[in-house]
Design a protein around this motif. Structure first.
Motif, short mmCIF file in Angstrom:
data_model
loop_
_atom_site.label_atom_id
_atom_site.label_comp_id
_atom_site.label_asym_id
_atom_site.label_seq_id
_atom_site.Cartn_x
_atom_site.Cartn_y
_atom_site.Cartn_z
N LYS A 185 0.83 -1.20 0.00
CA LYS A 185 0.00 0.00 0.00
C LYS A 185 0.87 1.25 0.00
N LEU A 186 1.94 1.22 0.77
CA LEU A 186 2.84 2.37 0.82
C LEU A 186 3.53 2.59 -0.53
N VAL A 187 3.93 1.49 -1.17
CA VAL A 187 4.60 1.60 -2.46
C VAL A 187 3.72 2.32 -3.47
N THR A 188 2.44 1.98 -3.49
CA THR A 188 1.54 2.57 -4.48
C THR A 188 1.06 3.97 -4.08
N GLU A 189 0.97 4.24 -2.77
CA GLU A 189 0.47 5.53 -2.32
C GLU A 189 1.50 6.65 -2.48
N TYR A 190 2.78 6.30 -2.34
CA TYR A 190 3.79 7.34 -2.34
C TYR A 190 4.59 7.39 -3.63
N ILE A 191 3.87 7.29 -4.74
CA ILE A 191 4.44 7.56 -6.06
C ILE A 191 3.38 8.30 -6.86
N GLU A 192 3.77 9.37 -7.48
CA GLU A 192 2.82 10.18 -8.23
C GLU A 192 2.41 9.46 -9.51
N GLU A 230 4.60 8.90 -12.76
CA GLU A 230 6.02 8.96 -12.43
C GLU A 230 6.74 7.69 -12.87
N ASN A 231 8.00 7.83 -13.21
CA ASN A 231 8.81 6.68 -13.59
C ASN A 231 8.98 5.75 -12.39
N TYR A 232 9.05 4.45 -12.66
CA TYR A 232 9.14 3.48 -11.57
C TYR A 232 10.42 3.61 -10.74
N GLU A 233 11.39 4.30 -11.27
CA GLU A 233 12.63 4.46 -10.50
C GLU A 233 12.40 5.32 -9.26
N HIS A 234 11.24 5.99 -9.20
CA HIS A 234 10.92 6.82 -8.05
C HIS A 234 10.14 6.08 -6.97
N VAL A 235 9.93 4.77 -7.16
CA VAL A 235 9.28 3.97 -6.11
C VAL A 235 10.13 4.03 -4.84
N LYS A 236 9.49 4.34 -3.74
CA LYS A 236 10.23 4.51 -2.49
C LYS A 236 10.59 3.15 -1.86
N ARG A 237 11.69 3.11 -1.17
CA ARG A 237 12.05 1.93 -0.41
C ARG A 237 11.21 1.90 0.86
N VAL A 238 10.77 0.71 1.22
CA VAL A 238 9.92 0.55 2.39
C VAL A 238 10.57 -0.41 3.37
N TYR A 239 10.63 0.01 4.63
CA TYR A 239 11.07 -0.87 5.71
C TYR A 239 9.88 -1.10 6.63
N SER A 240 9.45 -2.35 6.70
CA SER A 240 8.31 -2.72 7.53
C SER A 240 8.82 -3.40 8.80
#
Length: 304
Positions: free
Chosen positions: A97-104, A107-117
């Motif tokens: 959910k975080l991966v999809t919510e925090y990308i505009e 936007e290019n997929y290289e901007h997908v944020k790293r997530v630490y759960s």
């Protein structure tokens, strides 16, 4: 070891109330750095999550806090008090959910944020003897068994060493009943999470600050009343869960005993019929007549 004489605020309560304040981020930063085995973590800002909301339910036995570090990586910390069979899936859902919510959008997929759960659980999740588990995504060759790696260009472009660095990283801390104090920073944090005690010789990053900022005596009277009620609600819920588990175990044992006795009695009746059939067969009676008086099948009688 010298144990702390004071009582300290539980970490889940601190996540919900105290650690949201910027002045207390050093406690949170120390904890995350120890868990992720990084030299340091700097919290840039807190993001919207259930526990970040002002009207979060004080009785909830689950707390989460979402932060972004100075590198833009997302840090999701969840505390789960009661057992949840689908908690592994819950971890996956939360990170995805975080991966999809925090990308505009666009936007290019290289901007997908790293997530630490980071997941702190106070129940026996899955089957395993360790207290800390780390999960990451890797790709292994089916025929040659090699590990798929990033190219040098990808490593430089994405500032990552391995493919797994691009995917959510999961950490599970099973802290229930952990009571081993040591000089290892992670053990010290596990001890605090389990016992709400910070001995005087604690030196793990974040714990030294926690001794000062999570001191129960710093609470005002009204806040202390709310906190005590929260602990009571949590204890009642834990006792309810434990009671239901014990009752379920007893009912299962009782049901097993009843079924066992029933199977035993049935086997005894069958053995008696077969012994009777053997005696009738020895007296020269036909299989058809024996079947009539014993209810055994012809095949069973012929095998006796």
């Amino acid at each position: 070891m010298v144990r702390g004489k004071r009582t300290f605020i539980s970490f889940d309560w601190a996540l919900k109330h105290l650690l949201r304040e910027k002045a207390n981020h050093d406690v949170l930063e120390g904890f995350v750095a120890v868990v992720l085995r990084k030299k340091s973590i700097k919290i840039h800002r807190l993001l919207e999550s259930e526990s970040n909301k002002a009207d979060a339910d004080a009785k909830s036995n689950r707390v989460d806090l979402l932060a972004e570090d100075e590198n833009g990586d997302l840090l999701l910390i969840e505390v789960q008090g009661e057992p949840e069979q689908a908690y592994f899936q819950r971890m996956l859902f939360g990170a995805s959910k975080l991966v999809t919510e925090y990308i505009e959008s666009g936007e290019n997929y290289e901007h997908v944020k790293r997530v630490y759960s980071i997941n702190i659980v106070y129940f026996d999740l899955g089957q395993g003897e360790d207290c800390v588990y780390v999960g990451k995504t890797e790709f292994h060759g089916l025929t040659k068994g090699d590990l798929l790696k990033l190219s040098p260009f990808q490593q430089q472009k994405f500032q990552a060493d391995e493919v797994s660095d691009l995917y959510p990283r999961y950490v599970i801390l099973k802290v229930n009943d952990f009571n081993r104090w040591s000089r290892v920073p992670l053990d010290q944090w596990l001890y605090f999470l389990s016992t709400t005690d910070i001995p005087e010789d604690a030196d793990a990053p974040g714990l030294r600050e926690a001794r000062e900022k999570l001191d129960l005596m710093r609470m005002g009277r009204d806040e202390r009343i709310i906190y005590d009620r929260y602990l009571m609600d949590r204890a009642i819920l834990r006792n309810t869960v434990d009671g239901a588990r014990e009752e379920g175990a007893y009912e299962g044992f009782k049901e097993g005993m009843e079924k066992g006795m029933e199977r035993g009695m049935e086997k005894g009746r069958t053995d008696e019929k077969e012994n009777t059939a053997r005696r009738m067969k020895a007296d020269g009676m036909s299989a058809e007549l024996i079947a009539k008086y014993t209810s055994l099948t012809i095949d069973v009688i012929n095998k006796l």
